[in-house]
Design an enzyme around this catalytic site. Structure first.
Site, PDB file in Angstrom:
ATOM      1  CG  ASN A 152      -0.315  -0.208   2.524  1.00 24.09           C
ATOM      2  OD1 ASN A 152       0.903  -0.047   2.637  1.00 24.09           O
ATOM      3  ND2 ASN A 152      -1.088  -0.539   3.538  1.00 24.09           N
ATOM      4  NE  ARG A 290       2.118   2.377  12.069  1.00 27.05           N
ATOM      5  CZ  ARG A 290       1.696   2.140  10.826  1.00 27.05           C
ATOM      6  NH1 ARG A 290       1.211   3.106  10.068  1.00 27.05           N
ATOM      7  NH2 ARG A 290       1.738   0.911  10.325  1.00 27.05           N
ATOM      8  CD  GLN A 319      -4.386   4.170  13.930  1.00 27.99           C
ATOM      9  OE1 GLN A 319      -3.831   5.102  13.372  1.00 27.99           O
ATOM     10  NE2 GLN A 319      -4.610   3.042  13.305  1.00 27.99           N
ATOM     11  CG  HIS A 338      -4.378   3.913   9.796  1.00 27.07           C
ATOM     12  ND1 HIS A 338      -3.466   3.408  10.686  1.00 27.07           N
ATOM     13  CD2 HIS A 338      -3.757   3.881   8.598  1.00 27.07           C
ATOM     14  CE1 HIS A 338      -2.357   3.096  10.052  1.00 27.07           C
ATOM     15  NE2 HIS A 338      -2.504   3.358   8.782  1.00 27.07           N
TER      16      HIS A 338
HETATM   17  P1  NAD Z   1      10.504   1.884   3.824  1.00 30.89           P
HETATM   18  O1  NAD Z   1      11.116   0.845   4.682  1.00 30.89           O
HETATM   19  O2  NAD Z   1      10.575   1.730   2.333  1.00 30.89           O
HETATM   20  O3  NAD Z   1      11.080   3.326   4.155  1.00 30.89           O
HETATM   21  C1  NAD Z   1      11.351   3.770   5.434  1.00 30.89           C
HETATM   22  C2  NAD Z   1      12.462   4.811   5.358  1.00 30.89           C
HETATM   23  O4  NAD Z   1      12.574   5.434   6.633  1.00 30.89           O
HETATM   24  C3  NAD Z   1      13.825   4.221   5.035  1.00 30.89           C
HETATM   25  O5  NAD Z   1      14.368   4.890   3.906  1.00 30.89           O
HETATM   26  C4  NAD Z   1      14.628   4.478   6.301  1.00 30.89           C
HETATM   27  O6  NAD Z   1      16.010   4.697   6.053  1.00 30.89           O
HETATM   28  C5  NAD Z   1      13.942   5.718   6.842  1.00 30.89           C
HETATM   29  N1  NAD Z   1      14.180   5.970   8.267  1.00 30.89           N
HETATM   30  C6  NAD Z   1      14.095   5.100   9.308  1.00 30.89           C
HETATM   31  N2  NAD Z   1      14.388   5.720  10.459  1.00 30.89           N
HETATM   32  C7  NAD Z   1      14.650   7.016  10.137  1.00 30.89           C
HETATM   33  C8  NAD Z   1      15.007   8.147  10.906  1.00 30.89           C
HETATM   34  N3  NAD Z   1      15.195   8.076  12.220  1.00 30.89           N
HETATM   35  N4  NAD Z   1      15.176   9.333  10.262  1.00 30.89           N
HETATM   36  C9  NAD Z   1      15.024   9.407   8.908  1.00 30.89           C
HETATM   37  N5  NAD Z   1      14.702   8.355   8.127  1.00 30.89           N
HETATM   38  C10 NAD Z   1      14.506   7.173   8.751  1.00 30.89           C
HETATM   39  O7  NAD Z   1       8.989   1.969   4.294  1.00 30.89           O
HETATM   40  P2  NAD Z   1       7.737   2.580   3.532  1.00 30.89           P
HETATM   41  O8  NAD Z   1       7.055   1.523   2.742  1.00 30.89           O
HETATM   42  O9  NAD Z   1       8.138   3.843   2.858  1.00 30.89           O
HETATM   43  O10 NAD Z   1       6.790   2.877   4.794  1.00 30.89           O
HETATM   44  C11 NAD Z   1       7.209   3.814   5.777  1.00 30.89           C
HETATM   45  C12 NAD Z   1       6.220   3.831   6.925  1.00 30.89           C
HETATM   46  O11 NAD Z   1       4.966   4.344   6.498  1.00 30.89           O
HETATM   47  C13 NAD Z   1       5.849   2.439   7.503  1.00 30.89           C
HETATM   48  O12 NAD Z   1       6.824   1.958   8.387  1.00 30.89           O
HETATM   49  C14 NAD Z   1       4.549   2.752   8.202  1.00 30.89           C
HETATM   50  O13 NAD Z   1       4.778   3.235   9.505  1.00 30.89           O
HETATM   51  C15 NAD Z   1       3.945   3.861   7.350  1.00 30.89           C
HETATM   52  N6  NAD Z   1       2.822   3.358   6.535  1.00 30.89           N
HETATM   53  C16 NAD Z   1       1.579   3.877   6.766  1.00 30.89           C
HETATM   54  C17 NAD Z   1       0.510   3.404   6.050  1.00 30.89           C
HETATM   55  C18 NAD Z   1      -0.864   3.983   6.238  1.00 30.89           C
HETATM   56  O14 NAD Z   1      -1.859   3.335   5.882  1.00 30.89           O
HETATM   57  N7  NAD Z   1      -0.979   5.196   6.738  1.00 30.89           N
HETATM   58  C19 NAD Z   1       0.665   2.375   5.118  1.00 30.89           C
HETATM   59  C20 NAD Z   1       1.957   1.907   4.870  1.00 30.89           C
HETATM   60  C21 NAD Z   1       3.024   2.389   5.611  1.00 30.89           C
END
Ligand code: NAD
Length: 405
Positions: A152, A290, A319, A338
């Site tokens: 997603n 989050r 949530q 969400h």
């Molecule tokens: P991903 O693993 O591709 O990307 C995460 C990025 O965050 C990485 O590039 C990592 O290096 C970076 N990161 C981690 N800690 C960090 C920090 N302290 N400072 C800066 N950068 C940091 O993940 P993604 O697919 O892009 O998803 C990211 C997040 O989005 C998920 O973990 C989830 O919490 C959230 N998400 C929300 C929904 C929703 O429905 N709202 C759906 C999917 C994901």
């Protein structure tokens, strides 16, 4: 199959539509995608027992797993009753082998709950983001934690772009004037701006953050990002990105900040009074990552004072949030529940991914590396790249107040 091969799968999903299940669908089908943007293949289950585009993420949808698990002789318990010691989730945990949960309606797997589930070996996230599991406790207990990477990500990127525009152009109040029967242009435009020319930044440029940057490029904005891993010079050049070593540096120059890092100890409460205080007066935050990455009360205070011109997103903590959660009533917000990662399009992909993961696990085949967050007593796969060890579930018991408030 012997009875000892039979597994108990406990699945926590959001409640069915109040108007009844199944709903009437607005469209006949969803587009079929060839692959994800980095070339990763879409889920590859042996087969599926649903039509893509159906509501699968609520209790009666059951992620389309009921027939598959029953045919293999496994027990499948699906519930939305997830919070508090008397909840179905907590009652079903003691002999559960596998737990499936969703970020949208998380069955929080705290250390205490993991202690109550001695057979638990696999915790699957129907979506992306496994912070509702105490990852430290999963590491200590050698529980595999995995999620459906990419399922997603684009859904969320689209939602984030929508909310940036909704905030800057001030869409929600304008819609309100229409519904109420007015035509008050002056009121409707008094907080409305163009995003063109603004400085727009993302905190984390992983799968979602990079997709947001790509989608914002045609709006002729100045693009910024920070991440603990820097993108290639080629990508930075193509999108005209300015990299910031620190989030403090990024927020100091941006008019709009969109948050896309996972929740883990390093990012919990990142946007507190001090960081929001370093933003330009009148900046906007969109948080689809989050809820706990932002300090709940600091956000509400900044909207009250005008330090923030707007806040949007779809993630809350806990949530569901109690009805007295301040983000429901703070000024100039454009929050949704969400929902960004649970469009009908996304549901087809995460349900297929869960089926793939279960087929692998039950047949003794490895789960794809990119789906792994914890395995073998350590962060693994995507977890090793994007998380730090630790626990971010603290305070989740407050979700039990939702029905009471
Ligand atoms: P991903 O693993 O591709 O990307 C995460 C990025 O965050 C990485 O590039 C990592 O290096 C970076 N990161 C981690 N800690 C960090 C920090 N302290 N400072 C800066 N950068 C940091 O993940 P993604 O697919 O892009 O998803 C990211 C997040 O989005 C998920 O973990 C989830 O919490 C959230 N998400 C929300 C929904 C929703 O429905 N709202 C759906 C999917 C994901």
């Amino acid at each position: 199959m012997t009875s000892s091969d039979s597994r108990k799968v406990v699945c926590v999903l959001y409640p069915d539509p109040v108007a009844g299940f199944p709903p009437n669908y607005a469209r006949e089908s969803i587009p079929a995608l060839a692959s994800y943007p980095d070339g990763q293949t879409l889920p590859t289950p042996g087969s599926i027992d649903f039509s893509p585009g159906q509501l699968l993420g609520s209790v009666s949808g059951g992620l389309g797993l009921e027939k598959f698990l029953a045919e293999r002789g496994h027990r499948f318990v699906v519930t939305s009753d997830k919070d508090g010691p008397d909840s179905v989730f907590e009652r079903e945990l003691p002999d559960a082998d596998i737990v499936i949960s969703q970020p949208f309606w998380p069955g929080y797997l705290t250390a205490e709950r993991i202690d109550q589930a001695p057979n638990l070996k696999l915790a699957i996230t129907a979506g992306i983001g496994s912070d509702h599991v105490d990852l430290q406790a999963a590491i200590a207990r050698n529980i595999t934690v995995c999620e459906v990477t990419w399922c997603n990500s684009i859904s969320v990127a689209e939602h984030a772009v929508m909310q940036m525009l909704a905030l800057v152009r001030d869409y929600i109040p304008q819609y309100g004037w229409v519904v109420r029967g007015g035509w008050n242009i002056a009121d409707a435009v008094s907080r409305s701006y163009d995003i063109e020319g603004m400085n727009v930044g993302v905190v984390a440029a992983g799968r979602i953050g990079l997709a947001v940057l790509k989608r914002m490029k045609p709006f002729d904005v100045n693009l910024h990002y920070t991440d603990r891993r820097r993108l290639s010079p080629g990508v930075e050049g193509e999108l005209g990105l300015t990299f910031h070593e620190t989030v403090e540096s990024l927020v100091g120059v941006c008019d709009v900040v969109s948050i896309h890092c996972p929740l883990h100890p390093e990012t919990e409460n990142m946007f507190d009074d001090a960081l929001i205080g370093r933003m330009k007066r009148g900046a906007y935050i969109v948080n689809t990552a989050r809820g706990k990455i932002c300090d709940r009360d600091a956000v509400a205070r900044a909207l009250d004072s005008g330090q923030l011109a707007g806040y949007a997103g779809d993630v809350w903590f806990p949530q569901p949030p109690p009805n007295d959660h301040p983000w429901r009533t703070m000024p100039n917000h454009a929050m949704t529940p969400h929902t960004s990662g649970s469009s009908l399009s996304a549901q087809a992909r995460y349900a297929s991914g869960i089926r793939e993961i279960l087929e692998c696990w039950l047949d003794g085949r490895p789960i794809r590396d990119e789906y792994l967050i914890v395995q073998g007593g350590a962060l693994a796969g995507t977890g090793a790249q994007s998380y730090t060890e630790g626990d971010a579930t603290g305070g989740s018991e407050e979700a039990a107040r939702f029905t009471a408030s």
